[in-house]
Design an enzyme around this catalytic site. Structure first.
Site, PDB file in Angstrom:
ATOM      1  N   CYS A 195     -58.661  52.016  25.466  1.00 15.88           N
ATOM      2  CA  CYS A 195     -57.090  51.905  26.743  1.00 15.88           C
ATOM      3  C   CYS A 195     -56.903  50.197  27.082  1.00 15.88           C
ATOM      4  CB  CYS A 195     -57.135  52.687  27.721  1.00 15.88           C
ATOM      5  SG  CYS A 195     -58.055  54.471  27.434  1.00 15.88           S
ATOM      6  N   ARG A 236     -48.305  53.020  29.982  1.00 16.37           N
ATOM      7  CA  ARG A 236     -48.893  53.709  28.760  1.00 16.37           C
ATOM      8  C   ARG A 236     -50.198  54.686  29.831  1.00 16.37           C
ATOM      9  NH1 ARG A 236     -53.049  54.098  26.363  1.00 16.37           N
ATOM     10  NH2 ARG A 236     -53.921  56.014  24.490  1.00 16.37           N
TER      11      ARG A 236
END
Length: 347
Positions: A195, A236
């Site tokens: 991530c 995101r």
């Protein structure tokens, strides 16, 4: 039969880490031999490196396709296996431009794997991205708790838990888990190394660093790629955290649960926002960023054209299609640049 195949793919996963280092070593040998003008030895090492790279991707099929339930990454991994072997074949057959791609793979790995495998670097990056994600989440009015959790043993297995609940997919006691209240049990969203954007950033660092070009243009290429990737990745993370944590993507729940084999209806939002929406947008973003990089550093087109040839079997002239000046690609003076000491402008 399917169970046997899945069991075999699961077994192969345990070899992914040692294979990664073997791959890096093989590409390092290839690069050293190629740069020291021992081309045929480099070719042999390169073929071995690409073969190992194919085996490496094979070892990750189960992880991406089954564990992560990622359609895009799963398909990408399946394609990468034969593609890697094919690149090795093309290199053996004399397509020497693939030495640039080989060098790029080495540099990508040199950037990515230290953060993947060295705990202090991994924790620093994960927690830095987590803190920045938390700040952005707070700016849009959401207020999940950010926690570390604690070690626990459940059914003989060591897990990370928080407030009596197991935090899924959390392996390290980092301050990197968002907790969203949701009825009887909370929803956890944990920032992991995937991530952080380090994978995508490593790709562009490798591509940019691998080609032969003036440092000034390489720095411009870094400027239009790395900061943008980092910023988009934070966005995101925010989208996934809030979309999943607040259950904003409960779309076609019956279909999604059936296709992805889910048992918890709340996971539908995660699959939709992450595996479908975010990953699709990531592909679009990477294509757009590649275009920006190519405008600043046309030499990268050599790698892009090689990749397209591997995937399609056809040659492409992207220089003409993208209107890239040929002089910049070939290393000749850029348009408008001075060609010698005798050139001067009128006062």
């Amino acid at each position: 039969m399917l169970d046997v195949v899945l069991s075999g793919l699961d077994w192969a996963t345990r070899f992914s880490d040692p294979l990664a280092w073997l791959v890096l070593g093989a590409f390092l040998a290839t690069t050293v031999l190629e740069l020291t003008e021992r081309r045929e030895r480099a070719r042999q090492a390169g073929v071995a490196a690409w073969g190992l790279f194919g085996v490496f991707w094979f070892s990750l099929i189960y992880h991406f396709a089954v564990v992560q339930r990622s359609v895009i990454e799963g398909v990408g991994t399946l394609v990468a296996v034969p593609a890697s072997f094919y690149v090795g074949y093309l290199l053996w057959s004399g397509r020497d431009s693939l030495f640039v791609l080989s060098r790029a793979i080495l540099l990508m790995g040199a950037v990515f794997f230290p953060f993947e495998s060295i705990p202090v670097l991994r924790q620093f990056l994960v927690e830095t991205v987590t803190d920045q994600t938390a700040l952005l989440i707070s700016l849009i009015g959401s207020s999940p708790d950010l926690v570390t959790g604690y070690e626990a043993v459940v059914d003989g297995q060591s897990v990370v838990a928080y407030d009596g609940y197991i935090v899924g997919e959390k392996e390290h006691l980092y301050h990197n888990t968002f907790v969203f209240a949701d009825g009887e049990s909370p929803i956890f969203y944990t920032i992991v190394i995937a991530c952080t954007g380090i994978g995508s950033m490593a790709i562009f660092v490798g591509l940019i660093a691998a080609v032969q070009a003036p440092l000034r243009r390489k720095l411009r290429a870094f400027a239009v790629s790395i900061p943008i990737i980092y910023a988009l990745n934070l966005g995101r993370n925010v989208m996934i955290a809030v979309g999943f944590g607040e259950q904003r993507f409960q779309l076609f729940p019956d279909l999604i649960m059936s296709v992805f084999g889910l048992t918890d209806p709340r996971q539908v939002s995660y699959i939709v926002v992450d595996r479908i929406v975010a990953q699709s947008l990531s592909v679009v973003a990477l294509v757009g960023i590649t275009y920006l990089v190519v405008r600043e550093l046309p030499e990268v087109l050599t790698v892009v054209e090689d990749l397209l040839f591997v995937l399609t079997g056809s040659e492409y002239d992207l220089r003409a299609a993208l209107d890239v000046p040929a002089a910049a690609v070939e290393g000749e003076p850029e348009a408008g640049a001075e060609t010698g000491a005798s050139s001067r402008s009128d006062d």
